[in-house]
Enzyme design. Structure first.
Site, PDB file in Angstrom:
ATOM      1  CG  ASN A 157     106.193 -53.998 -34.731  1.00 57.49           C
ATOM      2  OD1 ASN A 157     107.047 -53.992 -33.849  1.00 57.49           O
ATOM      3  ND2 ASN A 157     104.985 -53.490 -34.560  1.00 57.49           N
ATOM      4  CG  ASP A 196     103.299 -54.280 -38.370  1.00 59.93           C
ATOM      5  OD1 ASP A 196     102.870 -53.738 -39.403  1.00 59.93           O
ATOM      6  OD2 ASP A 196     103.214 -53.753 -37.247  1.00 59.93           O
ATOM      7  CG  ASP A 198      98.585 -58.577 -28.038  1.00 60.85           C
ATOM      8  OD1 ASP A 198      97.907 -57.977 -28.899  1.00 60.85           O
ATOM      9  OD2 ASP A 198      99.363 -57.991 -27.274  1.00 60.85           O
ATOM     10  CD  GLU A 244     103.214 -46.573 -37.691  1.00 67.46           C
ATOM     11  OE1 GLU A 244     102.189 -46.910 -37.093  1.00 67.46           O
ATOM     12  OE2 GLU A 244     104.354 -46.964 -37.373  1.00 67.46           O
TER      13      GLU A 244
END
Length: 308
Positions: free
Chosen positions: A42, A248, A242, A138
């Site tokens: 992202n 990111d 959203d 991550e």
């Protein structure tokens, strides 16, 4: 100028819900949509939409999901020659319920091939020569450390998902970008609501990097390690659809601004504007802006407020 991202690539499953579930509760979703995601990818996609010279270092599986992630990044003008295929391991995935009206979300990640990204994968030329290196958590911490150690430019780290950060890693980081919840966890403070002054005090307790605390609809706090006042940078007014991936987008935009030579206050102003625009469409990348769109909205960004 160049930006390199070392991090995760996921396939997101976005589920529209009337409201987010409480612990132990079941809610019915109205529909599901598959979209490209992963904090690393992202950030790379956001940076790629905003300017040239973006490289991604990561891993996907030998599966259709991996094909889709590579194609999506290439469409965002990101060089994917250092995204490696991983036999026998699926591409990472994330399930994300998104609440109607507010755009707030929850995220559950299954790492898949991201867990196989090694320190050797990260010690490569695009990392060493990048003007700005973007990192997240991550992928394995050893890989994050190896990338930071190899970097020749500015190192920006998003400490998400939050975990204790070794001092030797923090010493390699120039800019740390937590959200307010991650900042609380990083500093070992008790959970609870915080004022901007509270957050500034917590950020000043982190030794080493400049700290930029993302605050969602309130913008971002810039806290430098010297005695200068912290800056609270509010975003431009937008209609949120959203909020998935807004942080990111902030990091990708921040990296592009820094790679162009912007000073920190100017870079955070640009990043806040880009992140706000990214919330006006569905999914983590449904409304990623280009540079022209960000510059068009910059005149509507409020002036930063000095605090402390």
């Amino acid at each position: 100028m160049s930006v390199t991202v070392v991090g995760s690539l996921n396939e997101d499953v976005l589920v529209a819900v009337g409201r987010l579930p409480a612990r132990g509760e079941t809610v019915i979703g109205r529909g599901a949509e598959i979209a490209p995601g992963g904090k690393g990818a992202n950030q790379a996609a956001a940076a790629g939409r905003l300017g040239p010279g973006v490289h991604m270092v990561g891993r996907v599986g030998e599966d259709p999901a991996g094909d889709r992630q590579l194609a999506a990044l290439a469409e965002s003008q990101v060089n994917v020659s250092r995204v490696y295929r991983t036999p026998g391991v699926p591409t990472g995935s994330a399930t994300i319920p998104v609440e109607d009206g507010t755009g707030e979300n929850l995220i559950v990640v299954v790492p898949g091939a991201n867990a196989e990204l090694s320190a050797a994968d990260a010690d490569v030329e695009p990392v060493r020569r990048a003007d700005v290196l973007l990192l997240q958590l991550e992928v394995p911490l050893d890989t994050v450390y190896a990338a930071a150690a190899a970097a020749g430019g500015t190192v920006v780290l998003t400490p998400a998902p939050p975990r204790p950060l070794p001092e030797d890693l923090l010493a390699l980081v120039d800019v740390l970008v937590p959200n307010e919840h991650e900042l609380v966890q990083l500093t070992g403070a008790a959970a609870g609501a915080r004022t901007p002054a509270d957050l500034i005090a917590l950020a000043r307790g982190i030794v080493g990097p400049v700290v930029m605390v993302t605050l969602g609809a309130r913008g971002a706090l810039l806290v430098r390690g010297d005695d200068s006042p912290a800056l609270l940078q509010a975003p431009p007014p937008v209609t949120h659809v959203d909020t998935t991936g807004a942080g990111d987008c902030f990091c990708g935009a921040l990296a592009q601004a820094l790679a162009r030579g912007a000073e920190l206050p100017e870079a955070v102003r640009y990043a806040v504007a880009a992140a706000a625009l990214s919330t006006t469409g569905p999914g983590a990348r449904g409304a990623l802006p280009d540079d022209e769109a960000v510059r068009a909205v910059l005149p509507t960004v409020p002036d930063a407020v000095a605090l402390g």
